[in-house]
Design a protein around this motif. Structure first.
Motif, PDB file in Angstrom:
ATOM      1  N   SER A  76     -74.580  40.040 -65.026  1.00  0.00           N
ATOM      2  CA  SER A  76     -75.765  39.985 -65.618  1.00  0.00           C
ATOM      3  C   SER A  76     -76.679  41.033 -64.381  1.00  0.00           C
ATOM      4  CB  SER A  76     -76.597  38.752 -65.689  1.00  0.00           C
ATOM      5  OG  SER A  76     -78.085  39.058 -65.863  1.00  0.00           O
ATOM      6  N   PHE A  77     -76.448  40.893 -63.077  1.00  0.00           N
ATOM      7  CA  PHE A  77     -76.967  41.595 -61.923  1.00  0.00           C
ATOM      8  C   PHE A  77     -76.887  42.984 -62.082  1.00  0.00           C
ATOM      9  CE2 PHE A  77     -76.359  43.426 -57.835  1.00  0.00           C
ATOM     10  CZ  PHE A  77     -77.788  43.012 -57.213  1.00  0.00           C
ATOM     11  N   LEU A  78     -75.511  43.287 -62.308  1.00  0.00           N
ATOM     12  CA  LEU A  78     -74.974  44.572 -62.218  1.00  0.00           C
ATOM     13  C   LEU A  78     -75.626  45.153 -63.537  1.00  0.00           C
ATOM     14  CD1 LEU A  78     -71.360  43.906 -61.144  1.00  0.00           C
ATOM     15  CD2 LEU A  78     -73.336  44.917 -59.736  1.00  0.00           C
ATOM     16  N   SER A 117     -71.179  59.066 -53.524  1.00  0.00           N
ATOM     17  CA  SER A 117     -72.476  59.237 -52.985  1.00  0.00           C
ATOM     18  C   SER A 117     -72.867  57.833 -52.036  1.00  0.00           C
ATOM     19  CB  SER A 117     -73.678  59.181 -54.080  1.00  0.00           C
ATOM     20  OG  SER A 117     -74.855  58.859 -53.531  1.00  0.00           O
ATOM     21  N   MET A 118     -72.910  58.232 -50.646  1.00  0.00           N
ATOM     22  CA  MET A 118     -73.077  56.874 -49.873  1.00  0.00           C
ATOM     23  C   MET A 118     -74.472  56.364 -50.126  1.00  0.00           C
ATOM     24  SD  MET A 118     -71.421  55.208 -47.635  1.00  0.00           S
ATOM     25  CE  MET A 118     -71.979  53.964 -46.893  1.00  0.00           C
ATOM     26  N   ALA A 119     -75.288  57.133 -50.427  1.00  0.00           N
ATOM     27  CA  ALA A 119     -76.711  56.678 -50.536  1.00  0.00           C
ATOM     28  C   ALA A 119     -76.788  55.736 -51.859  1.00  0.00           C
ATOM     29  CB  ALA A 119     -77.563  57.999 -51.063  1.00  0.00           C
ATOM     30  N   GLU A 120     -76.086  56.136 -52.897  1.00  0.00           N
ATOM     31  CA  GLU A 120     -75.918  55.005 -53.859  1.00  0.00           C
ATOM     32  C   GLU A 120     -75.358  53.900 -53.610  1.00  0.00           C
ATOM     33  OE1 GLU A 120     -76.104  52.820 -57.303  1.00  0.00           O
ATOM     34  OE2 GLU A 120     -77.159  54.751 -56.828  1.00  0.00           O
ATOM     35  N   ILE A 121     -74.031  53.948 -52.919  1.00  0.00           N
ATOM     36  CA  ILE A 121     -73.321  52.638 -52.443  1.00  0.00           C
ATOM     37  C   ILE A 121     -74.191  51.888 -51.410  1.00  0.00           C
ATOM     38  CG2 ILE A 121     -71.565  52.132 -51.085  1.00  0.00           C
ATOM     39  CD1 ILE A 121     -69.769  54.541 -52.249  1.00  0.00           C
ATOM     40  N   GLN A 122     -74.761  52.529 -50.488  1.00  0.00           N
ATOM     41  CA  GLN A 122     -75.805  51.650 -49.703  1.00  0.00           C
ATOM     42  C   GLN A 122     -76.709  51.016 -50.357  1.00  0.00           C
ATOM     43  OE1 GLN A 122     -74.906  51.343 -46.233  1.00  0.00           O
ATOM     44  NE2 GLN A 122     -76.471  49.733 -46.674  1.00  0.00           N
ATOM     45  N   THR A 123     -77.297  51.941 -51.561  1.00  0.00           N
ATOM     46  CA  THR A 123     -78.368  51.221 -52.277  1.00  0.00           C
ATOM     47  C   THR A 123     -77.819  49.802 -52.856  1.00  0.00           C
ATOM     48  OG1 THR A 123     -79.598  53.155 -52.402  1.00  0.00           O
ATOM     49  CG2 THR A 123     -79.943  51.438 -54.160  1.00  0.00           C
ATOM     50  N   LYS A 125     -75.231  47.935 -51.662  1.00  0.00           N
ATOM     51  CA  LYS A 125     -74.763  47.097 -50.847  1.00  0.00           C
ATOM     52  C   LYS A 125     -76.127  46.238 -50.795  1.00  0.00           C
ATOM     53  CE  LYS A 125     -71.143  49.363 -48.358  1.00  0.00           C
ATOM     54  NZ  LYS A 125     -70.715  49.762 -47.061  1.00  0.00           N
ATOM     55  N   THR A 126     -77.473  46.988 -50.478  1.00  0.00           N
ATOM     56  CA  THR A 126     -78.465  46.219 -49.990  1.00  0.00           C
ATOM     57  C   THR A 126     -78.898  45.253 -51.183  1.00  0.00           C
ATOM     58  OG1 THR A 126     -79.110  48.427 -48.622  1.00  0.00           O
ATOM     59  CG2 THR A 126     -80.956  46.807 -49.275  1.00  0.00           C
ATOM     60  N   ALA A 127     -79.041  45.810 -52.399  1.00  0.00           N
ATOM     61  CA  ALA A 127     -79.282  44.901 -53.452  1.00  0.00           C
ATOM     62  C   ALA A 127     -78.573  43.770 -53.452  1.00  0.00           C
ATOM     63  CB  ALA A 127     -79.126  45.638 -54.749  1.00  0.00           C
ATOM     64  N   LEU A 128     -77.171  43.756 -53.384  1.00  0.00           N
ATOM     65  CA  LEU A 128     -76.078  42.725 -53.443  1.00  0.00           C
ATOM     66  C   LEU A 128     -76.509  41.544 -52.198  1.00  0.00           C
ATOM     67  CD1 LEU A 128     -72.707  44.613 -54.245  1.00  0.00           C
ATOM     68  CD2 LEU A 128     -73.678  42.876 -55.754  1.00  0.00           C
ATOM     69  N   HIS A 129     -76.684  42.291 -50.964  1.00  0.00           N
ATOM     70  CA  HIS A 129     -77.101  41.464 -49.846  1.00  0.00           C
ATOM     71  C   HIS A 129     -78.135  40.892 -50.066  1.00  0.00           C
ATOM     72  CE1 HIS A 129     -76.545  40.062 -45.833  1.00  0.00           C
ATOM     73  NE2 HIS A 129     -77.655  40.330 -45.581  1.00  0.00           N
ATOM     74  N   THR A 130     -79.342  41.402 -50.794  1.00  0.00           N
ATOM     75  CA  THR A 130     -80.520  40.581 -50.871  1.00  0.00           C
ATOM     76  C   THR A 130     -80.631  39.495 -51.946  1.00  0.00           C
ATOM     77  OG1 THR A 130     -81.827  42.771 -50.592  1.00  0.00           O
ATOM     78  CG2 THR A 130     -83.052  41.075 -51.610  1.00  0.00           C
ATOM     79  N   THR A 131     -79.803  39.615 -52.708  1.00  0.00           N
ATOM     80  CA  THR A 131     -79.556  38.457 -53.922  1.00  0.00           C
ATOM     81  C   THR A 131     -78.539  37.686 -53.598  1.00  0.00           C
ATOM     82  OG1 THR A 131     -80.176  40.442 -55.566  1.00  0.00           O
ATOM     83  CG2 THR A 131     -79.098  38.279 -56.266  1.00  0.00           C
ATOM     84  N   PHE A 132     -77.398  37.973 -53.159  1.00  0.00           N
ATOM     85  CA  PHE A 132     -76.267  37.004 -52.985  1.00  0.00           C
ATOM     86  C   PHE A 132     -75.726  36.972 -51.421  1.00  0.00           C
ATOM     87  CE2 PHE A 132     -75.379  39.109 -57.060  1.00  0.00           C
ATOM     88  CZ  PHE A 132     -75.964  38.288 -57.936  1.00  0.00           C
TER      89      PHE A 132
END
Length: 208
Positions: A76-78, A117-123, A125-132
């Motif tokens: 659902s998150f993805l 795209s490292m920018a998309e990957i980093q985005t 990562k940040t979203a996953l870390h914030t939630t999980f």
């Protein structure tokens, strides 16, 4: 899953993509239960009344529902972040934009993320870390028993460590190699001897 993993690594090697690995902290604890589940009061906790039990609000490790609930929440998150789930492999998620392509491969709490795209990957990562809350393991090096080596020529896969660990668990690390590990003329027959003493170990070895 194995085919998707090898395909993802092959694509990263051919296209010179970034490929990183993530680990989700306490993944099963993020699952939201949709049914009533009760458990015996754990040791060290004194109930206020006799015969009281605990009602779980979230999943715990060991529950039959735990992996399914965690997977549903992650999916659902993805999807909310514009990833599409592959129809051929539900553990594979893809996001394509005019400027970037990103794929995400999930195995329980281990995640491979790759793309151009490292920018998309980093985005992500940040979203996953914030939630999980995740552990960023950086460039992919070891995943599900396969060692991954990066060089200018591409990516090399090796299962040497996996096989050595398997031989060690089976107590065969000092055995001599042979071209044919079993006798083709051997006939199976009923064995009346006692069962193998360590049943969980036997099941684990057969599963590997």
């Amino acid at each position: 899953m194995w085919r998707s993993k090898r395909t993802a690594i092959a694509l990263a090697s051919l296209n010179n993509w970034i490929i990183h690995q993530l680990d989700v902290n306490n993944a099963f604890l993020h699952g939201e239960l949709q049914e009533d589940v009760y458990m015996i009061v754990p040791p060290g906790v004194t109930p206020r009344k006799p015969n009281q039990v605990c009602k779980l609000i979230k999943s715990l490790y060991g529950l039959k529902q735990a992996s399914r609930r965690w997977y549903e929440r992650l999916t659902s998150f993805l999807l909310q972040h514009n990833y599409k789930q592959a129809s051929s492999d539900h553990s594979l998620f893809i996001k394509s934009t005019p400027t970037s392509f990103t794929l995400l491969l999930v195995y329980v709490d281990d995640v491979i993320i790759s793309g151009n795209s490292m920018a998309e990957i980093q985005t992500m990562k940040t979203a996953l870390h914030t939630t999980f809350k995740i552990k960023d393991l950086g460039q992919l090096k070891y995943f599900l028993g396969i060692e991954v080596t990066h060089s200018k020529l591409g990516i090399t896969l090796c299962q040497r460590k996996y096989f050595l660990d398997l031989l060690e668990d089976a107590g065969l690390l000092d055995s001599k190699p042979v071209s044919t590990p079993s006798d083709p003329s051997c006939k199976l027959h009923q064995d009346s001897s006692l069962p193998y003493h360590d049943i969980p170990s036997y099941r684990r070895l057969v599963g590997r």
